[in-house]
Motif scaffolding. Structure first.
Motif, PDB file in Angstrom:
ATOM      1  N   SER A  97       7.005 -64.166  28.865  1.00  0.00           N
ATOM      2  CA  SER A  97       6.589 -64.681  30.175  1.00  0.00           C
ATOM      3  C   SER A  97       7.769 -65.235  30.962  1.00  0.00           C
ATOM      4  O   SER A  97       7.606 -66.147  31.769  1.00  0.00           O
ATOM      5  N   GLU A 100       8.994 -65.102  35.751  1.00  0.00           N
ATOM      6  CA  GLU A 100       7.771 -64.884  36.536  1.00  0.00           C
ATOM      7  C   GLU A 100       7.476 -66.019  37.511  1.00  0.00           C
ATOM      8  O   GLU A 100       6.869 -65.796  38.546  1.00  0.00           O
ATOM      9  N   GLN A 123       2.139 -57.228  34.058  1.00  0.00           N
ATOM     10  CA  GLN A 123       2.609 -58.113  35.128  1.00  0.00           C
ATOM     11  C   GLN A 123       2.787 -57.310  36.403  1.00  0.00           C
ATOM     12  O   GLN A 123       3.529 -56.330  36.426  1.00  0.00           O
ATOM     13  N   SER A 125       4.258 -57.691  39.891  1.00  0.00           N
ATOM     14  CA  SER A 125       5.124 -58.635  40.587  1.00  0.00           C
ATOM     15  C   SER A 125       6.425 -57.951  40.954  1.00  0.00           C
ATOM     16  O   SER A 125       6.665 -56.800  40.597  1.00  0.00           O
TER      17      SER A 125
END
Length: 414
Positions: A97, A100, A123, A125
């Motif tokens: 993670s 982010e 994810q 993004s």
């Protein structure tokens, strides 16, 4: 979901097909530029440099957002039956993670302590970039809503078919959030601080909107930041030489290494930015005794200046605030940009004329128990974010409407 010869995956319906592709090479530049917000050359569009073909391709080509760094491309490509690209979503399968800026480490720890498997996850993004922008990419036409709805449903389908724990769409724009919540994603909020250019003619014009004490403090801060014989350069376009990038990369690595342990971007990334996106890039560089000692990189949208990374090799009082925040305001006013987004977190930005803004993300979690727990947590978190935002908005540096004439007049002389 069946495998295709080119290594991508597809899911077919009567009206469209959703393909999962590993690289932006699966799109032509013309296809990508047809999506709203991705191209500066398209008239009437709100250009966001982070969802441009160049920026996302550079992250892949430089080796920053690839499987080896824990960002394996799984971009969604929505196609008409004849293969025409209707929409897209920049997606990555991730085994951690990091990078982010919307933190879910607690969710992962709790789920794995309970015997679940949180990673890998999906994810959606722009890697290493906490800036709001389109995530469900569609053309600017009457079908955009339907395309976004299809992409939102496609994200759920891909998450389930690839046996991933969850899908996370971070720093999403408002119309994307509507499509995602309509598809059953959970809404999460957070807070950033942005400067809004109310058609100011100069930095002093902006200062006149502040309370006298705050105004004097910022003037003093800016003087002290440059007191050691420091000057500031704005570098963009052809000013961004390899020597300049060498200097900035040294700042980035020194500060990034101390702050994060492992900076996300490499030297090749900055060279490619200078080669392909120089006109969309602003380096604010501080110079002392004939050499650069600090700098900040910004990206220029159609109406927004996006502040990103800062670094230095000499410490001077208030220099970080000058280079990252005050100079960004100066540049935005000079160029007529409406907003400065100065990155994630940082309540210290409030005193420098930046206002609290709520950011949004959307989350689809496959395990029913984890989904219930996260949904309950998010209710309380949204309430807290709203409470803090209201408090900060009431305690900003700006003059109150009840300020008298003498206070307004003093702004011209102090």
């Amino acid at each position: 979901m069946s495998d295709m010869k080119d290594g991508s995956r597809t899911e077919q319906s009567q009206d469209y097909a959703i393909r999962v592709v590993e690289s932006l090479d699966a799109f032509s530049r013309k296809e990508w530029d047809s999506f709203y917000g991705t191209s500066r050359d398209e008239p009437g569009r709100s250009y966001n440099p982070f969802i441009s073909y160049d920026f996302l391709k550079i992250l892949e080509e430089a080796g920053c957002a690839v499987r080896a760094s824990g960002w394996q491309g799984h971009h969604l490509r929505l196609e008409a039956p004849d293969g025409t690209a209707l929409g897209a979503a920049p997606c990555y399968v991730k085994w951690h993670s990091q990078g982010e800026y919307v933190f879910d480490h607690g969710w992962a720890d709790a789920f794995e302590r309970a015997g679940g498997r949180y990673y890998p996850k999906l994810q959606v993004s722009v890697p290493f970039t906490p800036a709001t922008g389109p995530r469900l990419l569609a053309g600017k036409d009457a079908n955009a809503g339907a395309v976004k709805a299809a992409l939102a449903s496609g994200l759920k389908l891909v998450t389930e078919r690839l046996d991933l724990s969850s899908a996370h769409v971070t720093f999403a724009a408002g119309d994307d959030m509507a499509a995602l919540e309509g598809a059953g994603f959970l809404r999460r909020t957070d807070q950033q601080f942005h400067f809004f250019n109310d058609v100011f003619s100069s930095y002093d014009d902006f200062l006149a909107t502040l309370a006298s004490r705050k105004r004097k403090a910022l003037k003093k801060e800016r003087r002290e930041a440059l007191a050691s014989g420091i000057s500031i350069d704005w570098l963009t376009g052809s000013d961004l030489t390899e020597r300049v990038w060498d200097d900035f990369f040294a700042f980035y690595m020194d500060t990034g290494g101390r702050k994060w342990g492992r900076p996300y971007l490499n030297r090749k990334f900055f060279s490619l930015i200078g080669e392909r996106m120089a006109d969309d890039t602003l380096l604010v560089m501080a110079k002392r005794n004939g050499r650069y000692i600090a700098g900040a990189i910004n990206f220029i949208g159609s109406d927004t200046l996006f502040g990103r990374n800062w670094g230095c090799i000499e410490d001077h009082p208030f220099l970080h605030f000058e280079v990252c925040y005050h100079q960004a305001i100066d540049f935005a006013i000079h160029k007529g940009l409406k907003v400065v987004e100065a990155g994630a977190q940082g309540e210290h930005k409030l005193a420098r004329g930046y206002r609290p803004v709520t950011t949004h993300s959307a989350h689809f979690i496959t395990h029913p128990g984890l989904r219930r727990a996260v949904a309950d947590y998010l209710v309380r978190e949204r309430e807290e974010v709203e409470r803090v935002s209201e408090y900060l908005a009431d305690h900003g540096p700006f003059r109150k409407s009840t300020d008298d004439v003498s206070e307004r007049a003093s702004s011209k002389t102090d």
